[in-house]
Enzyme design. Structure first.
Site, PDB file in Angstrom:
ATOM      1  CE  LYS B  45      31.712  48.926  21.055  1.00 57.80           C
ATOM      2  NZ  LYS B  45      31.278  48.145  22.223  1.00 57.80           N
ATOM      3  CG  ASN B  69      26.174  49.758  27.451  1.00 57.32           C
ATOM      4  OD1 ASN B  69      26.195  49.110  26.396  1.00 57.32           O
ATOM      5  ND2 ASN B  69      26.705  49.310  28.575  1.00 57.32           N
ATOM      6  N   GLY B  72      24.962  47.203  21.789  1.00 57.20           N
ATOM      7  CA  GLY B  72      24.711  46.089  20.871  1.00 57.20           C
ATOM      8  C   GLY B  72      25.957  45.623  20.149  1.00 57.20           C
ATOM      9  CB  CYS B 128      27.687  41.749  25.799  1.00 56.22           C
ATOM     10  SG  CYS B 128      26.650  43.120  25.259  1.00 56.22           S
ATOM     11  CE  LYS B 166      33.701  43.066  30.949  1.00 52.77           C
ATOM     12  NZ  LYS B 166      33.909  44.299  30.179  1.00 52.77           N
ATOM     13  N   GLY B 245      33.523  47.196  37.742  1.00 53.60           N
ATOM     14  CA  GLY B 245      32.103  47.434  37.977  1.00 53.60           C
ATOM     15  C   GLY B 245      31.949  48.593  38.938  1.00 53.60           C
TER      16      GLY B 245
HETATM   17  C1  LIG Z   1      29.021  52.171  26.750  1.00 52.35           C
HETATM   18  C2  LIG Z   1      29.546  50.861  27.233  1.00 52.35           C
HETATM   19  C3  LIG Z   1      29.972  49.913  26.303  1.00 52.35           C
HETATM   20  C4  LIG Z   1      30.465  48.696  26.729  1.00 52.35           C
HETATM   21  N1  LIG Z   1      30.904  47.793  25.801  1.00 52.35           N
HETATM   22  C5  LIG Z   1      31.473  46.631  26.196  1.00 52.35           C
HETATM   23  C6  LIG Z   1      32.044  45.739  25.256  1.00 52.35           C
HETATM   24  O1  LIG Z   1      32.063  45.989  24.041  1.00 52.35           O
HETATM   25  N2  LIG Z   1      32.586  44.598  25.728  1.00 52.35           N
HETATM   26  C7  LIG Z   1      32.620  44.287  27.059  1.00 52.35           C
HETATM   27  O2  LIG Z   1      33.148  43.244  27.418  1.00 52.35           O
HETATM   28  N3  LIG Z   1      32.104  45.128  27.974  1.00 52.35           N
HETATM   29  C8  LIG Z   1      31.531  46.287  27.578  1.00 52.35           C
HETATM   30  N4  LIG Z   1      31.019  47.153  28.524  1.00 52.35           N
HETATM   31  C9  LIG Z   1      31.084  46.787  29.945  1.00 52.35           C
HETATM   32  C10 LIG Z   1      32.293  47.428  30.619  1.00 52.35           C
HETATM   33  O3  LIG Z   1      33.490  46.985  30.036  1.00 52.35           O
HETATM   34  C11 LIG Z   1      32.315  47.095  32.118  1.00 52.35           C
HETATM   35  O4  LIG Z   1      32.460  45.705  32.279  1.00 52.35           O
HETATM   36  C12 LIG Z   1      31.054  47.505  32.852  1.00 52.35           C
HETATM   37  O5  LIG Z   1      30.572  48.718  32.338  1.00 52.35           O
HETATM   38  C13 LIG Z   1      31.249  47.631  34.360  1.00 52.35           C
HETATM   39  O6  LIG Z   1      32.309  48.483  34.712  1.00 52.35           O
HETATM   40  P1  LIG Z   1      32.164  50.085  34.901  1.00 52.35           P
HETATM   41  O7  LIG Z   1      31.085  50.329  35.884  1.00 52.35           O
HETATM   42  O8  LIG Z   1      33.526  50.537  35.351  1.00 52.35           O
HETATM   43  O9  LIG Z   1      31.839  50.609  33.553  1.00 52.35           O
HETATM   44  C14 LIG Z   1      30.514  48.388  28.114  1.00 52.35           C
HETATM   45  C15 LIG Z   1      30.086  49.337  29.038  1.00 52.35           C
HETATM   46  C16 LIG Z   1      29.612  50.567  28.627  1.00 52.35           C
HETATM   47  C17 LIG Z   1      29.162  51.571  29.642  1.00 52.35           C
END
Ligand SMILES: Cc1cc2nc3c(=O)[nH]c(=O)nc-3n(C[C@H](O)[C@H](O)[C@H](O)COP(=O)(O)O)c2cc1C
Ligand SMILES: Cc1cc2nc3c(=O)[nH]c(=O)nc-3n(C[C@H](O)[C@H](O)[C@H](O)COP(=O)(O)OP(=O)(O)OC[C@H]3O[C@@H](n4cnc5c(N)ncnc54)[C@H](O)[C@@H]3O)c2cc1C
Ligand code: FES
Lengths: 270, 317
Positions: B45, B69, B72, B128, B166, B245
């Site tokens: 995380k 989400n 934060g 983010c 990222k 994604g």
């Molecule tokens: C609950 C949640 C928390 C996330 N927290 C972070 C984070 O702390 N740092 C980050 O770079 N991306 C965070 N993301 C983004 C994911 O790493 C990812 O880039 C994004 O959700 C797209 O991919 P996915 O559709 O496979 O989830 C978060 C996503 C979700 C759903």
């Protein structure tokens, strides 16, 4: 892809409050205009718009009933809601109790009774033999005895000061019951210090058991990882775990993760 | 024999799937479980120099098409992360430490600490979308090529392990930002973070569901958007890309590789498919490749780009 009907409920449904009763100075019961199809021991996330969303056990399924103790900001806000106000809920979440055998021992500490109340009702509907140990600090804090008695189960109240029933801990009362009676399975919910002692004594008595554990829950969906106990996700693999799973948990009774993810001692989480 | 082994920024992974940051990235025991369930690498995380509570709940919601989400960026802070890294490294698990900070000097410090703890790679989260105005983190950085380059260069100066950036998809020209990051020293790119932010309103109360109102959109619905970004980046930069994604199935993963991705980032699919998603995707890719006579992902990577085609005449303007 998994069919959408298998997805964990991830959107709150807002419904009206049908009834809001005070059970004692600290504990209230909330009845919602909703029904839920669930196993005893499963939980829901309750949402107060613009305030927060927190986990609560399903005390009754039809209509959906929640019994809660007033702790901090969320439960205080909940206690101010009135009949007709709307709250959101999503569930059922997690894994509940698994009924095993005929002779049942249920142990509840404090508001932990809310997590096993529906279980006791199901046991009674199946005409099983049930003893329930209910612990609280004192007479002012104990609740639910009348309802349990009306179900026809053996009720064993205990209080720290002896103001109601046995004077002592639920674990002491449980030890007494184990010397006189035979049970097929035990089920419990309450403060983790109690559950640690109970796990030890039930294991020594070779009585298989299931405990409902609490961890900080943000998502209830197996995503945030805050509720993890050694990699078991309390919101998804629990909150009810059997004695074999609990034996694998080094963090049981020790580590609790707060909202930041920081580890604190279970005993000091308040 | 099909072999999914992938070398990413010099690190050999048993397969290209990578747990995305922010999903199950807190307790090392959970991350070890995800690895045991087949992931090739784990991203922690996102962590900054301080502990953060994040927003009150609801911080997440999901429908069958998308997930949102607004956590934060809650987190334990870098100084509480040593044990986490050490435990994962002791178990031989490849890890990426995701870092962020409003101060670029502090971001560099956080990166250097994670390197000292033993992380295999760093990922700077400049993407983010759930940020409070004025906080100066996340997309506040990632929408600007110059700021992205600056934080990348600052972290690069203090660290030596592979450095990823990222990216946020919420920009008009992601290629220029990607190029700026690479020019500033990024060894690889992650494309990308959540879309939006989006909004969900509960019609019974007339209120936004998320406490923060707005939240980053992830899950199956964003997959074609993320795929197009990876496709464009593959043509524009030489560094390897983690495609991310909405990837939920092995078919999605194969499409990502054909668009040019080296790593397959999986986050929200843990909600749709459970932790088993990693082994399902890996098994599905392996079977498909076997059936089609491929041995390694190198044979299909970037395949969708192909030879130049005739420009059609679509209309006069
Ligand atoms: C609950 C949640 C928390 C996330 N927290 C972070 C984070 O702390 N740092 C980050 O770079 N991306 C965070 N993301 C983004 C994911 O790493 C990812 O880039 C994004 O959700 C797209 O991919 P996915 O559709 O496979 O989830 C978060 C996503 C979700 C759903
Ligand atoms: C599966 C499960 C079932 C529960 N069932 C009940 C129930 O039936 N009745 C009942 O009264 N309580 C139940 N709880 C506890 C309930 O969630 C907390 O009492 C409530 O969140 C307190 O919030 P607060 O703002 O009023 O108090 P706070 O002052 O914020 O916290 C008081 C205590 O509640 C804990 N808590 C706070 N937020 C959370 C959270 N998001 N998740 C888990 N624990 C939290 C804190 O660690 C602290 O120990 C359950 C918890 C879990 C995990
Ligand atoms: S509450 Fe988020 S993973 Fe269990």
């Amino acid at each position: 892809m998994t069919c959408c009907k298998d997805l964990k409920p991830a959107l709150p449904k807002a419904v009206r409050i049908l009834k809001h009763e005070q059970l004692n100075a600290r504990i209230n019961r909330l009845t919602l205009d909703a029904r839920i199809d669930c196993q005893p021991g499963q939980f829901v996330m309750l949402w107060i718009p613009r305030v927060d969303e927190k986990p609560f056990s399903v005390d009754g399924a039809n209509p959906l009933t929640i019994t809660y103790a007033k702790f901090g900001a969320f439960t205080q806000a909940l206690s101010k809601l009135q009949v007709g106000d709307k709250v959101g809920w999503r569930g059922p979440l997690g894994k509940g109790f698994n009924l095993v055998g005929q002779r049942q021992l249920v142990v509840a500490g404090g508001v932990g009774l809310a997590s096993v109340m529906d279980l006791v009702r199901v046991m009674c509907s199946q005409k099983l033999v049930v003893d329930v140990v209910v612990g609280a600090k004192n007479q002012a804090e104990i609740y639910g005895l009348d309802e349990l008695r009306s179900l026809g189960v053996g009720v064993y109240p205990c209080t720290d000061d002896g103001s109601v029933g046995f004077k002592g801990f639920t674990t002491d009362q449980t030890t007494l019951l184990l010397t006189h009676n035979k049970y097929d399975q035990a089920y419990a919910c309450g403060p983790e210090v109690m559950l640690v002692k109970l796990h030890k004594l039930l294991s020594e008595a070779k009585l298989p058991h299931q405990l409902s554990l609490e961890r900080y829950m943000k998502c209830g969906l197996g995503i945030c990882d805050l509720c993890s106990i050694d990699g078991f996700l309390t919101c998804q693999d629990g909150p009810v775990f059997n004695e074999k799973q609990i034996d694998q948990m080094e963090e049981f009774g020790k580590v609790y993760r707060i909202v930041t993810g920081e580890e604190v001692a279970v005993s000091g989480k308040h | 024999m099909v072999n999914l082994e992938t070398t990413f920024c010099g690190l050999k992974l048993r397969n290209p799937t990578i747990l995305a940051s922010g999903v199950l990235g807190v307790n090392p025991a959970t991350m070890a479980r995800v690895y045991a369930k087949g992931a090739g690498m784990i991203t922690l995380k996102s962590i900054s120099h301080e502990t953060r509570k994040g927003f009150p709940n609801p911080t997440m919601l999901g429908t069958k098409h998308y997930f949102m989400n607004a956590v934060g960026l809650s987190g334990v802070g870098v100084d509480n992360s040593e044990k986490v890294v050490k435990q994962l490294k002791a178990a031989g698990i490849p890890i990426i430490a995701s870092i962020f900070s409003c101060s670029f000097a502090k971001a560099a410090e956080v990166g250097a600490k994670f390197e000292a703890f033993g992380a295999d790679m760093l990922e700077i989260n400049v993407s983010c979308p759930n940020i409070v105005p004025g906080e100066g983190i996340g997309t506040a950085i990632g929408v600007e090529a110059e700021l992205t380059a600056q934080i990348t260069a600052d972290v690069r100066k203090q660290t030596t392990i592979p450095l990823l950036v990222k990216l946020t998809p919420n920009v008009t020209d992601i290629v220029s930002i990607a190029k700026a990051a690479v020019a500033a020293g990024a060894d690889g790119l992650v494309a990308g973070n959540t879309f939006g932010p989006g909004l969900k309103i509960d019609i019974e109360t007339g209120q936004p569901v998320l406490f923060n109102k707005f939240g980053g959109v992830s899950g199956p619905g964003i997959f074609p958007l993320a795929l197009a970004i990876v496709y464009k980046l593959y043509e524009a930069v030489k560094v390897p890309i983690i495609g991310m994604g909405g990837i939920t199935t092995y078919q999605d993963a194969l499409e990502m590789v054909m668009a040019g991705a080296t790593g397959i980032g999986i986050g929200t699919a843990v909600y749709y498919e459970g932790m088993d998603v990693f082994q399902k995707v890996v098994a599905g890719m392996t079977e498909w490749m076997e059936a089609h006579g491929y041995h390694s992902l190198d044979e299909i990577r970037g395949m969708a780009h192909g030879a130049k085609q005739e420009e059609p005449v679509v209309g006069k303007c």
